[in-house]
Structure formats: structure tokens, C-alpha cells
Scaffold this active site. Structure first.
Site, mmCIF file in Angstrom:
data_model
loop_
_atom_site.group_PDB
_atom_site.id
_atom_site.type_symbol
_atom_site.label_atom_id
_atom_site.label_comp_id
_atom_site.label_asym_id
_atom_site.label_seq_id
_atom_site.Cartn_x
_atom_site.Cartn_y
_atom_site.Cartn_z
ATOM 1 N N LYS A 13 0.931 -1.189 -0.048
ATOM 2 C CA LYS A 13 -0.149 -0.139 -0.060
ATOM 3 C C LYS A 13 0.775 1.250 0.059
ATOM 4 O O LYS A 13 0.664 2.116 -0.777
ATOM 5 C CB LYS A 13 -0.918 0.128 1.174
ATOM 6 C CG LYS A 13 -1.964 -1.126 1.494
ATOM 7 C CD LYS A 13 -2.870 -0.914 2.609
ATOM 8 C CE LYS A 13 -2.050 -1.101 4.080
ATOM 9 N NZ LYS A 13 -1.543 -2.553 4.185
ATOM 10 N N ARG A 88 -9.833 1.105 8.057
ATOM 11 C CA ARG A 88 -9.460 -0.106 8.308
ATOM 12 C C ARG A 88 -10.533 -1.206 9.061
ATOM 13 O O ARG A 88 -10.335 -2.285 9.425
ATOM 14 C CB ARG A 88 -8.110 -0.061 9.362
ATOM 15 C CG ARG A 88 -6.922 -0.440 8.610
ATOM 16 C CD ARG A 88 -5.770 -0.343 9.705
ATOM 17 N NE ARG A 88 -4.757 -1.231 9.507
ATOM 18 C CZ ARG A 88 -3.770 -0.779 8.951
ATOM 19 N NH1 ARG A 88 -3.590 0.512 8.845
ATOM 20 N NH2 ARG A 88 -2.546 -1.644 8.653
ATOM 21 N N ARG A 127 11.833 -6.371 4.881
ATOM 22 C CA ARG A 127 11.610 -4.852 4.619
ATOM 23 C C ARG A 127 12.372 -4.016 5.779
ATOM 24 O O ARG A 127 12.832 -4.327 6.681
ATOM 25 C CB ARG A 127 10.137 -4.568 5.253
ATOM 26 C CG ARG A 127 9.831 -2.815 5.322
ATOM 27 C CD ARG A 127 8.461 -2.496 5.035
ATOM 28 N NE ARG A 127 7.705 -3.224 6.450
ATOM 29 C CZ ARG A 127 6.365 -2.767 6.495
ATOM 30 N NH1 ARG A 127 5.737 -2.206 5.614
ATOM 31 N NH2 ARG A 127 5.576 -3.418 7.377
ATOM 32 N N ARG A 160 11.135 -2.675 11.298
ATOM 33 C CA ARG A 160 10.006 -2.294 11.880
ATOM 34 C C ARG A 160 9.812 -3.006 13.108
ATOM 35 O O ARG A 160 9.857 -4.372 12.911
ATOM 36 C CB ARG A 160 8.982 -1.936 11.094
ATOM 37 C CG ARG A 160 8.543 -0.511 11.183
ATOM 38 C CD ARG A 160 7.669 -0.412 10.026
ATOM 39 N NE ARG A 160 6.173 -0.822 10.227
ATOM 40 C CZ ARG A 160 5.066 -0.854 9.366
ATOM 41 N NH1 ARG A 160 5.170 -0.243 8.348
ATOM 42 N NH2 ARG A 160 4.142 -1.145 9.626
ATOM 43 N N ARG A 171 -0.935 -9.565 12.853
ATOM 44 C CA ARG A 171 -1.455 -8.454 11.872
ATOM 45 C C ARG A 171 -2.324 -8.867 10.909
ATOM 46 O O ARG A 171 -3.405 -8.319 10.313
ATOM 47 C CB ARG A 171 -0.355 -7.594 11.269
ATOM 48 C CG ARG A 171 0.213 -6.475 12.452
ATOM 49 C CD ARG A 171 1.448 -5.975 12.185
ATOM 50 N NE ARG A 171 1.713 -5.211 10.929
ATOM 51 C CZ ARG A 171 2.574 -4.910 10.361
ATOM 52 N NH1 ARG A 171 4.057 -5.543 10.602
ATOM 53 N NH2 ARG A 171 2.631 -4.083 9.383
HETATM 54 P P1 AP5 Z 1 4.860 -1.613 2.048
HETATM 55 O O1 AP5 Z 1 4.687 -0.815 0.693
HETATM 56 O O2 AP5 Z 1 5.627 -1.131 2.985
HETATM 57 O O3 AP5 Z 1 3.498 -2.359 2.363
HETATM 58 P P2 AP5 Z 1 2.129 -1.872 3.137
HETATM 59 O O4 AP5 Z 1 1.016 -2.452 2.654
HETATM 60 O O5 AP5 Z 1 2.267 -0.362 3.367
HETATM 61 O O6 AP5 Z 1 2.755 -2.481 4.383
HETATM 62 P P3 AP5 Z 1 2.569 -1.879 6.241
HETATM 63 O O7 AP5 Z 1 3.318 -2.896 7.030
HETATM 64 O O8 AP5 Z 1 3.047 -0.417 6.031
HETATM 65 O O9 AP5 Z 1 0.998 -2.173 6.203
HETATM 66 P P4 AP5 Z 1 0.123 -1.990 7.734
HETATM 67 O O10 AP5 Z 1 -1.009 -1.757 7.330
HETATM 68 O O11 AP5 Z 1 0.480 -3.328 8.383
HETATM 69 O O12 AP5 Z 1 1.015 -0.983 8.418
HETATM 70 P P5 AP5 Z 1 0.517 0.630 8.853
HETATM 71 O O13 AP5 Z 1 1.916 1.307 8.898
HETATM 72 O O14 AP5 Z 1 -0.551 0.896 7.921
HETATM 73 O O15 AP5 Z 1 5.709 -2.936 1.423
HETATM 74 C C1 AP5 Z 1 6.068 -4.221 2.253
HETATM 75 C C2 AP5 Z 1 7.756 -4.572 1.715
HETATM 76 O O16 AP5 Z 1 7.478 -5.290 0.483
HETATM 77 C C3 AP5 Z 1 8.568 -3.589 1.534
HETATM 78 O O17 AP5 Z 1 9.635 -3.932 1.944
HETATM 79 C C4 AP5 Z 1 8.466 -3.061 0.121
HETATM 80 O O18 AP5 Z 1 9.899 -2.463 -0.535
HETATM 81 C C5 AP5 Z 1 8.157 -4.539 -0.587
HETATM 82 N N1 AP5 Z 1 7.207 -4.442 -1.637
HETATM 83 C C6 AP5 Z 1 6.330 -3.702 -1.985
HETATM 84 N N2 AP5 Z 1 5.537 -4.043 -3.158
HETATM 85 C C7 AP5 Z 1 6.159 -4.885 -3.588
HETATM 86 C C8 AP5 Z 1 6.378 -5.983 -4.788
HETATM 87 N N3 AP5 Z 1 5.222 -5.484 -5.645
HETATM 88 N N4 AP5 Z 1 7.156 -6.903 -4.901
HETATM 89 C C9 AP5 Z 1 8.081 -7.096 -4.227
HETATM 90 N N5 AP5 Z 1 8.308 -6.528 -2.774
HETATM 91 C C10 AP5 Z 1 7.217 -5.600 -2.661
HETATM 92 O O19 AP5 Z 1 -0.076 0.493 10.123
HETATM 93 C C11 AP5 Z 1 0.982 -0.152 11.208
HETATM 94 C C12 AP5 Z 1 0.064 -0.102 12.411
HETATM 95 O O20 AP5 Z 1 -0.537 1.229 12.853
HETATM 96 C C13 AP5 Z 1 -1.137 -1.262 12.441
HETATM 97 O O21 AP5 Z 1 -0.931 -2.185 12.852
HETATM 98 C C14 AP5 Z 1 -2.209 -0.432 13.566
HETATM 99 O O22 AP5 Z 1 -1.805 -1.052 14.896
HETATM 100 C C15 AP5 Z 1 -1.991 0.962 13.209
HETATM 101 N N6 AP5 Z 1 -2.799 1.575 12.424
HETATM 102 C C16 AP5 Z 1 -2.692 2.180 11.317
HETATM 103 N N7 AP5 Z 1 -3.670 2.792 10.646
HETATM 104 C C17 AP5 Z 1 -4.611 2.391 11.482
HETATM 105 C C18 AP5 Z 1 -6.200 2.417 11.430
HETATM 106 N N8 AP5 Z 1 -6.588 3.205 10.268
HETATM 107 N N9 AP5 Z 1 -7.092 2.106 12.361
HETATM 108 C C19 AP5 Z 1 -6.230 1.397 13.254
HETATM 109 N N10 AP5 Z 1 -5.136 1.262 13.701
HETATM 110 C C20 AP5 Z 1 -4.379 1.618 12.690
HETATM 111 MG MG MG Z 2 2.624 0.796 4.988
#
Ligand code: AP5
Ligand code: MG
Ligand code: ZN
Length: 214
Positions: A13, A88, A127, A160, A171
Site C-alpha cells: 500500500k 481499516r 523490509r 520495523r 496483523r
Molecule cells: P509496503 O509498501 O511497506 O507495504 P504496506 O502495505 O504499506 O505494509 P504496512 O506494513 O505498512 O501495512 P500495515 O497496514 O500493516 O501498516 P501501517 O503502517 O499502515 O511494502 C512491504 C514490503 O514489501 C516493503 O519492503 C516493500 O519494499 C516490498 N514491496 C512492496 N511492493 C512489492 C512488490 N510488488 N514486490 C515485491 N516487494 C514489494 O500500520 C501499522 C499499525 O498502525 C497497524 O498495525 C495498526 O496498529 C496501526 N494503524 C494504522 N492505521 C490504522 C487505522 N486506520 N486504524 C487502526 N489502527 C491503525
Molecule cells: Mg505502509
């Protein structure tokens, strides 16, 4: 253009949201990044959020909804935005729709980046995130020019805290229970876009551009 990114943790994402924001000159809003910045700066919000994030749980809706609604009303969102990590839960999606409707606005596209769970665990272990600016890399799929050094700010890279395999599994479970229902929600509204997230980063982006337009 107002866009939502849907997809499991690690689906890509953030990676795609940054590229979309750049190409279409709209704001990138990542709730995960906002929480991580608050944790780093030891704010009250950061302290509250950390207890949930470290366990792989969602932060409660009331801590995130107002924050995002305020954010999308800021001047730099006039041209549009891409929301990465929000909504979410169904209540978050409903609260967003309600807030937008008050301003005669609506979401244009909800882009679901689809990646099976097996691939996710592998991706997360590779990552690396910059401690300074939060930029995301991957040791194999998106390496930095110089090992362990951020391309943009020269900061150090680290794993991370919530990317440990046992937390990633948690997760994923939370995603399937609480976030996946949003796919139906946006399908019913008629703005869901499905993209195969297992392709190379550039190919995934190419598919998204086919839908959003050049
Ligand atoms: P990356 O682009 O980093 O993936 P992502 O989908 O952004 O993954 P996140 O871990 O950031 O998602 P998340 O939803 O768990 O965490 P968030 O920070 O939102 O890609 C992942 C890896 O793969 C990278 O190394 C990248 O280089 C590689 N990659 C990407 N595309 C690729 C491809 N096509 N091929 C190969 N490799 C690839 O949230 C963290 C925490 O915050 C949550 O767990 C929750 O506790 C809290 N939180 C955040 N938002 C909310 C909300 N709205 N409500 C409640 N809690 C929330
Ligand atoms: Mg992310
Ligand atoms: Zn950096």
C-alpha cells in the site's frame, strides 16, 4: 482525486501510495506513518497507539477517525489525496463517508492490492525502514543504493518493531477479521479496483495507472 489503498499488511500500500501521490500531485496520508512519528516524538497519542501497534492490534477507531478527518480538510488536500492505512474498519469507513458527504465529496477509488498471506511473511522480513524519514525499502525487491543507508536522507535503516514474524501473523489475522470486510463495502459502492500485488512494483503501478488514467 480521492483514493483509498486497501490490502493486507505488507501488500505494498505504502509503496504504491507514494508513487500515486507523486504522479497525480496529491497528498499521501499514511496513518501508520503518523502513529510512528508520534511514537518517535513521544506524544500522548504516540504512547497510546504504541501499546496496540506493538501487539499487532488496531488502534481504537476513536483515536484515528478525527485525526484523518481533520487531515483531509487541510489545504494541501484540495487537489485530492491517497489514504494509506485508513479506513481499516467498517466504522472508520462510515465515519469517513459521512464527513466527506458533509462537504459534498466522496471517495473516487478504493484500490485493493491483493497479495496472498504466504508472500506477506517473506516480504516483511526483508523490509527495512529509515529511522529518520520513514522511507521503506526491501533488501531484495527495493534495495538502497548503499547497503543500510537511506537513499533520500542518508539515515540508517532498521526492521520495523511490528515486522517480527509472530507480530506479522497477528496483523494478518486482524486484517482478515476487521479490514477485509471493507472490500465488500467498496464493491457495493461501486468504486473498488482490484490489483494483483504479487507482480513487480512497477507492474503493479502500471495496472493502477491504467485505471486512474495517464
Ligand atoms: P509496503 O509498501 O511497506 O507495504 P504496506 O502495505 O504499506 O505494509 P504496512 O506494513 O505498512 O501495512 P500495515 O497496514 O500493516 O501498516 P501501517 O503502517 O499502515 O511494502 C512491504 C514490503 O514489501 C516493503 O519492503 C516493500 O519494499 C516490498 N514491496 C512492496 N511492493 C512489492 C512488490 N510488488 N514486490 C515485491 N516487494 C514489494 O500500520 C501499522 C499499525 O498502525 C497497524 O498495525 C495498526 O496498529 C496501526 N494503524 C494504522 N492505521 C490504522 C487505522 N486506520 N486504524 C487502526 N489502527 C491503525
Ligand atoms: Mg505502509
Ligand atoms: Zn531516510
Amino acid at each position: 482525486m480521492r483514493i483509498i489503498m486497501l490490502g493486507a499488511p505488507g501488500a505494498g500500500k505504502g509503496t504504491q501510495a507514494i508513487k500515486i501521490a507523486e504522479k497525480y500531485a496529491i497528498s499521501h496520508i499514511s496513518t501508520g506513518d503518523i502513529f510512528r512519528a508520534n511514537i518517535k516524538n513521544e506524544t500522548e497519542l504516540g504512547q497510546k497507539a504504541k501499546t496496540y501497534i506493538d501487539q499487532g492490534l488496531l488502534v481504537p477507531d476513536e483515536l484515528v477517525v478525527d485525526l484523518v478527518v481533520d487531515r483531509v480538510n487541510k489545504a494541501d488536500c484540495e487537489n485530492g489525496y491517497v489514504l494509506d492505512g485508513f479506513p481499516r474498519t467498517i466504522p472508520q469507513a462510515e465515519a469517513l463517508d459521512e464527513a466527506l458527504a458533509k462537504r459534498d465529496e466522496a471517495i473516487d477509488y478504493a484500490i485493493n492490492v491483493e497479495v496472498p498471506d504466504e508472500n506477506i511473511v517473506r516480504r516483511m522480513s526483508g523490509r527495512r525502514a529509515c529511522v529518520e524519514c520513514g522511507a521503506t525499502y526491501h533488501v531484495v525487491y527495493a534495495p538502497t543504493k548503499k547497503e543500510n543507508v537511506c537513499d533520500t536522507c542518508q539515515g540508517t535503516l532498521m526492521l520495523r518493531d511490528d515486522d517480527k514474524p509472530e507480530t506479522v501473523q497477528k496483523r494478518l489475522n486482524v486484517y482478515h477479521e476487521q479490514t477485509q470486510p471493507l472490500i465488500n463495502y467498496y464493491t457495493t459502492k461501486g468504486n473498488l479496483v482490484e490489483v494483483d500485488g504479487t507482480m513487480d512494483i512497477e507492474d503493479v503501478f502500471g495496472k493502477i495507472v491504467e485505471v486512474l488514467g495517464e
